[in-house]
Design a protein around this motif. Structure first.
Motif, PDB file in Angstrom:
ATOM      1  N   LEU A  56       0.887  -1.177   0.000  1.00 52.91           N
ATOM      2  CA  LEU A  56       0.000   0.000   0.000  1.00 52.91           C
ATOM      3  C   LEU A  56       0.917   1.216   0.000  1.00 52.91           C
ATOM      4  CD1 LEU A  56      -2.721  -1.078   2.614  1.00 52.91           C
ATOM      5  CD2 LEU A  56      -2.798  -1.258   0.110  1.00 52.91           C
ATOM      6  N   TYR A  57       0.666   2.143  -0.933  1.00 53.57           N
ATOM      7  CA  TYR A  57       1.569   3.289  -1.081  1.00 53.57           C
ATOM      8  C   TYR A  57       1.068   4.466  -0.257  1.00 53.57           C
ATOM      9  CZ  TYR A  57       3.383   0.518  -4.883  1.00 53.57           C
ATOM     10  OH  TYR A  57       3.932  -0.509  -5.612  1.00 53.57           O
ATOM     11  N   PRO A  58       1.983   5.139   0.495  1.00 51.72           N
ATOM     12  CA  PRO A  58       1.551   6.268   1.321  1.00 51.72           C
ATOM     13  C   PRO A  58       0.981   7.409   0.484  1.00 51.72           C
ATOM     14  CG  PRO A  58       3.768   5.564   1.915  1.00 51.72           C
ATOM     15  CD  PRO A  58       3.414   4.826   0.656  1.00 51.72           C
ATOM     16  N   ARG A  59       1.563   7.671  -0.688  1.00 53.13           N
ATOM     17  CA  ARG A  59       1.073   8.758  -1.520  1.00 53.13           C
ATOM     18  C   ARG A  59       0.993   8.282  -2.970  1.00 53.13           C
ATOM     19  NH1 ARG A  59       5.268  11.883  -1.660  1.00 53.13           N
ATOM     20  NH2 ARG A  59       4.289  13.749  -2.533  1.00 53.13           N
ATOM     21  N   VAL A  60       0.145   8.917  -3.735  1.00 52.14           N
ATOM     22  CA  VAL A  60      -0.026   8.484  -5.122  1.00 52.14           C
ATOM     23  C   VAL A  60       1.287   8.644  -5.899  1.00 52.14           C
ATOM     24  CG1 VAL A  60      -0.950  10.708  -5.935  1.00 52.14           C
ATOM     25  CG2 VAL A  60      -1.550   8.619  -7.151  1.00 52.14           C
ATOM     26  N   ALA A  61       2.090   9.652  -5.494  1.00 59.02           N
ATOM     27  CA  ALA A  61       3.362   9.905  -6.178  1.00 59.02           C
ATOM     28  C   ALA A  61       4.355   8.768  -5.955  1.00 59.02           C
ATOM     29  CB  ALA A  61       3.959  11.223  -5.703  1.00 59.02           C
ATOM     30  N   ASP A  62       4.116   7.947  -4.918  1.00 64.26           N
ATOM     31  CA  ASP A  62       5.033   6.840  -4.640  1.00 64.26           C
ATOM     32  C   ASP A  62       4.804   5.642  -5.559  1.00 64.26           C
ATOM     33  OD1 ASP A  62       5.978   8.364  -2.538  1.00 64.26           O
ATOM     34  OD2 ASP A  62       4.538   7.509  -1.116  1.00 64.26           O
ATOM     35  N   ILE A  63       3.651   5.617  -6.211  1.00 67.31           N
ATOM     36  CA  ILE A  63       3.342   4.477  -7.086  1.00 67.31           C
ATOM     37  C   ILE A  63       4.291   4.484  -8.287  1.00 67.31           C
ATOM     38  CG2 ILE A  63       1.532   3.410  -8.531  1.00 67.31           C
ATOM     39  CD1 ILE A  63      -0.544   4.724  -6.682  1.00 67.31           C
ATOM     40  N   PRO A  64       4.899   3.342  -8.599  1.00 67.48           N
ATOM     41  CA  PRO A  64       5.922   3.320  -9.660  1.00 67.48           C
ATOM     42  C   PRO A  64       5.368   3.533 -11.074  1.00 67.48           C
ATOM     43  CG  PRO A  64       5.518   1.109  -8.809  1.00 67.48           C
ATOM     44  CD  PRO A  64       4.778   2.037  -7.923  1.00 67.48           C
ATOM     45  N   LYS A  65       4.044   3.514 -11.252  1.00 71.57           N
ATOM     46  CA  LYS A  65       3.485   3.693 -12.602  1.00 71.57           C
ATOM     47  C   LYS A  65       2.644   4.961 -12.667  1.00 71.57           C
ATOM     48  CE  LYS A  65       3.712  -0.500 -14.970  1.00 71.57           C
ATOM     49  NZ  LYS A  65       3.129  -1.249 -16.053  1.00 71.57           N
ATOM     50  N   LYS A  66       2.475   5.484 -13.876  1.00 73.01           N
ATOM     51  CA  LYS A  66       1.553   6.616 -14.094  1.00 73.01           C
ATOM     52  C   LYS A  66       0.111   6.121 -13.937  1.00 73.01           C
ATOM     53  CE  LYS A  66       3.644  10.513 -15.363  1.00 73.01           C
ATOM     54  NZ  LYS A  66       3.474  11.681 -14.485  1.00 73.01           N
ATOM     55  N   ILE A  67      -0.674   6.856 -13.209  1.00 71.85           N
ATOM     56  CA  ILE A  67      -2.037   6.412 -12.919  1.00 71.85           C
ATOM     57  C   ILE A  67      -3.043   7.112 -13.846  1.00 71.85           C
ATOM     58  CG2 ILE A  67      -3.866   6.404 -11.163  1.00 71.85           C
ATOM     59  CD1 ILE A  67      -1.621   4.382 -10.650  1.00 71.85           C
ATOM     60  N   ASP A  68      -3.944   6.313 -14.444  1.00 73.82           N
ATOM     61  CA  ASP A  68      -5.009   6.883 -15.272  1.00 73.82           C
ATOM     62  C   ASP A  68      -6.191   7.343 -14.413  1.00 73.82           C
ATOM     63  OD1 ASP A  68      -3.688   6.451 -17.679  1.00 73.82           O
ATOM     64  OD2 ASP A  68      -4.476   4.400 -17.856  1.00 73.82           O
ATOM     65  N   LEU A  69      -6.629   6.473 -13.513  1.00 66.48           N
ATOM     66  CA  LEU A  69      -7.849   6.757 -12.764  1.00 66.48           C
ATOM     67  C   LEU A  69      -7.647   6.559 -11.266  1.00 66.48           C
ATOM     68  CD1 LEU A  69     -10.944   7.291 -12.659  1.00 66.48           C
ATOM     69  CD2 LEU A  69     -11.301   4.851 -13.103  1.00 66.48           C
TER      70      LEU A  69
END
Lengths: 455, 225
Positions: A56-69
Motif C-alpha cells: 500500500l503506497y503512502p502517496r499516489v506519487a510513490d506508485i511506480p506507474k503513471k495512474i489513469d484513474l
C-alpha cells in the motif's frame, strides 16, 4: 475535459485501502478490480503497509506507474488534498466515491474540490457516487463482487444521479436480457454533468442507446442538454423523479402555474427527440427496443397473434399510446389467405389484428410476418405469441428474426417470461428481436420507436 | 435588441415586480402586435373624452400596482355601453387599493386564447398556448414548448389542443386565422427570448382571435426578482 481515462483506464489507484479493515469500501473496490479486470491496481494509504502481500503506497506519487484513474473513498475532508496530489502526480481522472459534501451540508468542501479540479482541467465523477462500471474493463462500485448483478455486455449506456437506482436498473436489465456498454453514477455531479457524459457517449462506438435517470438539472443545464440531444442519431432516453415537487410557491400567472417544473421538463425533452420513460419498466422496454432498432417509425402497427383477446388488448393499448392499427387492404388479406396453411386458411381473421387461431403453426406466423414486412400499410410488426400452442415450436424466434433481418422492419414479440419459455425467448433476443414480458410492454416498445425523428 | 422604450418600461416596473397593464400593452404594440385601442383615465372628464375617441361599447379595467389579478377583485367590467355605467365603474375603481387609473379599451371579439411564457430554471424560456379566459386553469387545454419556437413547433402545438376544432370554426362559428395566430405566437416567442433576462412569466389572456387577426386584449408581465 478528456473522459477517456475514466472509462478506459489501464492503471488504477484506490485511495483509503485499509491494511486491517477488509470491509472498507476501498478494499472492496481494490479486491474486485485486482487481477479480475485488465487494469493494474494500486492501493494508497497514508500509513503504508501491505494487504495480502501487496504494497500500500503512502502517496499516489510513490506508485511506480503513471495512474489513469484514481478512486477516492477517503473521508470528505481529505479529498481536496488527495485531488491536489493526484493532479501533481499526473493522474488523469478520478471518481470521488466519498459522501459528506453538499448533500451533507458541506458545499464549501465540494466547491474547493471543484475549484482545484477546474483549474487543472482534471475530470472527476461525483462526489457521493458509485463511480462507473464498464464490462470487462473496470468496476468502481463498492459492492461485493459476489452480490452484484452484472448485465451482459451490450450497447446501452445508463447514467444515473442515484447509485441505488443504477444498481437496481442493472438487475432489471439483466432480467430482461438488455446488455450494457457503460453504467455511470454521477452523484452530486459537481464537475462532470449529464451533458458531458451525453457528449462522450454520443461519440462512444460501444454505445448505441443512451439512458439517463435525472432528478433535476442544474440552472440552465436542461436547455443545454436537450439541444445537444436533439440531433443525436443515437436514441436518448430519460427517466425523471421528483415530478410532484411543486405547488409550494405562490404563482402569479396562469402560465407559471400550468407550466410547472415537470410540465416544462416533459415538454422540453419530447420536443427535442428524447424519449421519456414514465417508470423503470418503460425504461427497460425502451432500452431493449431502441438497442435493436434506431430508425423512428410513424406508428402503424401490424399485430399477429393466435388469440382474439391478445389482439383486442393490444389494440386498446396502442390507442392509448397514440399508435394506429390500420385495417389491412382487401387485396392483401386475400393474398395472405392463399398463403396460409390449410388447417387455418378458412378460420383465420386477417383484417389486423391478424388472429391465426390456436391451430396456427410456425409457418403461418412467418408467412404473415413476411407479408407485413413487405407492405407499406404497417411500419412495425407486433407478434403476440402463445408459447403453449401445439403448432408453435422453439424455432419461431430465430425464424421471425430472420424475417426482421431480411426486410429491416421492426418486429416486437410478446412471450410470458417464465423459465419454461426461456429458450423460446432466447431464440428472439439472441437474434436481435426484442421480447416483452407483457402485451402492454410490447406496445410501450412500439411507442418508443414512434418518437420524434432526429432534427 | 429590445427597443429603448421597452427597456425603460421594464426598468420602471421593477419596483412593483410586474408591469402594469397599460405599460404591458405598450410593450406589445411597440413590438408590432395587434392591441385594442385604449387609454387610461384618472377622472370622469378623462374617461368621457377617452370614450369619445374609442366609441362604445368599451371594457374598463382597474390599474393598480397592488392588483395583479384584476378579475378577482371585480376590477374588469366588459361591455360598457353608456355614460352612467362608465362613471359608476370609475367611482368604484377609485376606491380600490393604490388606484392609479382606469384603463378603457375597445371591445374585441373572437375566440379567447391564452399565449404565455415562463422562464424555467432548467430549460429557460418556455411558451404556452391554450384555451384562454378565466377558466384556463380549470380546463388546462394547453400545449407547451421550449422557446425559440420553429414554425413546425407551432403547428404541433395547435394540433395538440382539444380546442383545435374550435380554431377551425366549430358548428358554423367563424374559423380563426391560423396564419395570424401563428404569426402572433412566433413573434411572441422572439420577444420572450429578447426579454428573458427581465421576465419571470407572461400571460397574454385573453388573446382574441378572429378570421382576420389576433388581438392581445390583456397582458400581464411578471418580472424577475
Amino acid at each position: 475535459m478528456n473522459l477517456k481515462p475514466l472509462f478506459e483506464p489501464r492503471t488504477l489507484a484506490v485511495f483509503g485501502v485499509s491494511a486491517t479493515n477488509q470491509r472498507h469500501p476501498a478494499n472492496v473496490i481494490f479486491e474486485k478490480n485486482n487481477h479480475r479486470y485488465p487494469v493494474e491496481v494500486f492501493g494508497v494509504n497514508p500509513k503504508g503497509g501491505t494487504l495480502h502481500g501487496e504494497t500500500l503506497y503512502p502517496r499516489v506519487a510513490d506508485i511506480p506507474k503513471k495512474i489513469d484513474l484514481a478512486i477516492i473513498a477517503a473521508r470528505a475532508e481529505f479529498v481536496p488534498a488527495i485531488i491536489t496530489d493526484c493532479i501533481r502526480a499526473g493522474v488523469k481522472a478520478a471518481a470521488v466515491i466519498s459522501g459528506g459534501f453538499t448533500e451533507g451540508g458541506r458545499s464549501d468542501l465540494q466547491e474547493r474540490v471543484v475549484a482545484i479540479a477546474q483549474e487543472a482541467k482534471f475530470p472527476f465523477l461525483g462526489p457521493n457516487c458509485l463511480g462507473l462500471y464498464v464490462p470487462f474493463r473496470v468496476d468502481t462500485f463498492f459492492l461485493p463482487i459476489e452480490r452484484m448483478i452484472k448485465p451482459s455486455p451490450g450497447n446501452v449506456a445508463f447514467v444515473s444521479q442515484s447509485g441505488g437506482i443504477l444498481v437496481d436498473q442493472m438487475i432489471k436489465f439483466t432480467q430482461q436480457g438488455v446488455g450494457m456498454s457503460k453504467a455511470v453514477s454521477i452523484g452530486n455531479k459537481a464537475l462532470i454533468r449529464e451533458i458531458d457524459l451525453l457528449k462522450y457517449l454520443l461519440a462512444d462506438p460501444a454505445t448505441k442507446v443512451i439512458a439517463f435517470y435525472v432528478e433535476g438539472f442544474n440552472e440552465g443545464e436542461g436547455r443545454e442538454f436537450v439541444l445537444a440531444a436533439d440531433c443525436s442519431p443515437k436514441p436518448v432516453i430519460i427517466m425523471k423523479a421528483g415530478k410532484s415537487e411543486e405547488g409550494h410557491r405562490a404563482v402569479s400567472s396562469h402560465t407559471a402555474s400550468l407550466a410547472g417544473d415537470y410540465a416544462s421538463f416533459a415538454a422540453a425533452v419530447a420536443q427535442h427527440n428524447i424519449v421519456e420513460a414514465a417508470n423503470e419498466q418503460e425504461l427497460v422496454s425502451f432500452c431493449e427496443v431502441l438497442s435493436s432498432y434506431t430508425q423512428p417509425i410513424d406508428g402503424k402497427i401490424g399485430i399477429i397473434t393466435g388469440s382474439g383477446g391478445h389482439g383486442a388488448m393490444a389494440v386498446d393499448s396502442c390507442a392509448g399510446a397514440k399508435l394506429t392499427v390500420p385495417q389491412l387492404s382487401q387485396m392483401m388479406q386475400a393474398d395472405l389467405r392463399k398463403k396460409l396453411t390449410g388447417n387455418i386458411r378458412s378460420i383465420a381473421s386477417l383484417s389486423n389484428p391478424i388472429d391465426l387461431t390456436g391451430s396456427a403453426v410456425d409457418e403461418d406466423f412467418v408467412t404473415c410476418a413476411k407479408t407485413l414486412s413487405a407492405t407499406r400499410e404497417v411500419d412495425c410488426i407486433m407478434v403476440l405469441l402463445l408459447p403453449y400452442l401445439p403448432g408453435v415450436t422453439l424455432d419461431i424466434g430465430v425464424r421471425l428474426s430472420q424475417v426482421q433481418k431480411q426486410f429491416r422492419k421492426p418486429i416486437i414479440a410478446y412471450i410470458p417470461h417464465v423459465e419454461k419459455y426461456n429458450m423460446m425467448i432466447d431464440g428472439f433476443e439472441l437474434n436481435g428481436t426484442p421480447v416483452s414480458p407483457s402485451i402492454e410492454g410490447a406496445v410501450q416498445m412500439a411507442k418508443a420507436l414512434a418518437r420524434k425523428k432526429p432534427c | 435588441m429590445l427597443k429603448k422604450e421597452i427597456k425603460q418600461i421594464l426598468r420602471k416596473s421593477k419596483q412593483w415586480g410586474w408591469v402594469l397593464e397599460p405599460d404591458a400593452q405598450k410593450i406589445f404594440s411597440l413590438y408590432g402586435f395587434d392591441t385594442p385601442k385604449y387609454s387610461v383615465a384618472k377622472n370622469s372628464t378623462d374617461a368621457l373624452s377617452v370614450v369619445r375617441k374609442i366609441g362604445y361599447p368599451v371594457v374598463a379595467k382597474i390599474v393598480s400596482p397592488a392588483i395583479v389579478h384584476k378579475s378577482d377583485v371585480k376590477g374588469v367590467v366588459v361591455g360598457i355601453k353608456d355614460e352612467k355605467t362608465l362613471l359608476a365603474t370609475l367611482a368604484r375603481f377609485q376606491k380600490m387599493e393604490a388606484f392609479a387609473g382606469m384603463l378603457i379599451a375597445e371591445m374585441v371579439k373572437g375566440l379567447e386564447l391564452i399565449i404565455g411564457a415562463k422562464n424555467d430554471v432548467q430549460f429557460g424560456p418556455m411558451i404556452m398556448v391554450g384555451m384562454g379566459g378565466v377558466g384556463v386553469e380549470i380546463y388546462k387545454d394547453i400545449s407547451l414548448r421550449m422557446a425559440p419556437l420553429k414554425n413546425r413547433d407551432v403547428d404541433n402545438m395547435l394540433n395538440e389542443l382539444a380546442a383545435r376544432k374550435l380554431l377551425a370554426g366549430y358548428r358554423g362559428e367563424e374559423a380563426v386565422s391560423i396564419s395570424a395566430l401563428k404569426k402572433t405566437i412566433l413573434g411572441f416567442s422572439r420577444l420572450v427570448m429578447e426579454m428573458r433576462d427581465f421576465v419571470e412569466s407572461i400571460d397574454l389572456n385573453p388573446v382574441m382571435c378572429g378570421a382576420k387577426s389576433c388581438v392581445i386584449a390583456d397582458a400581464r408581465i411578471i418580472l424577475k426578482n
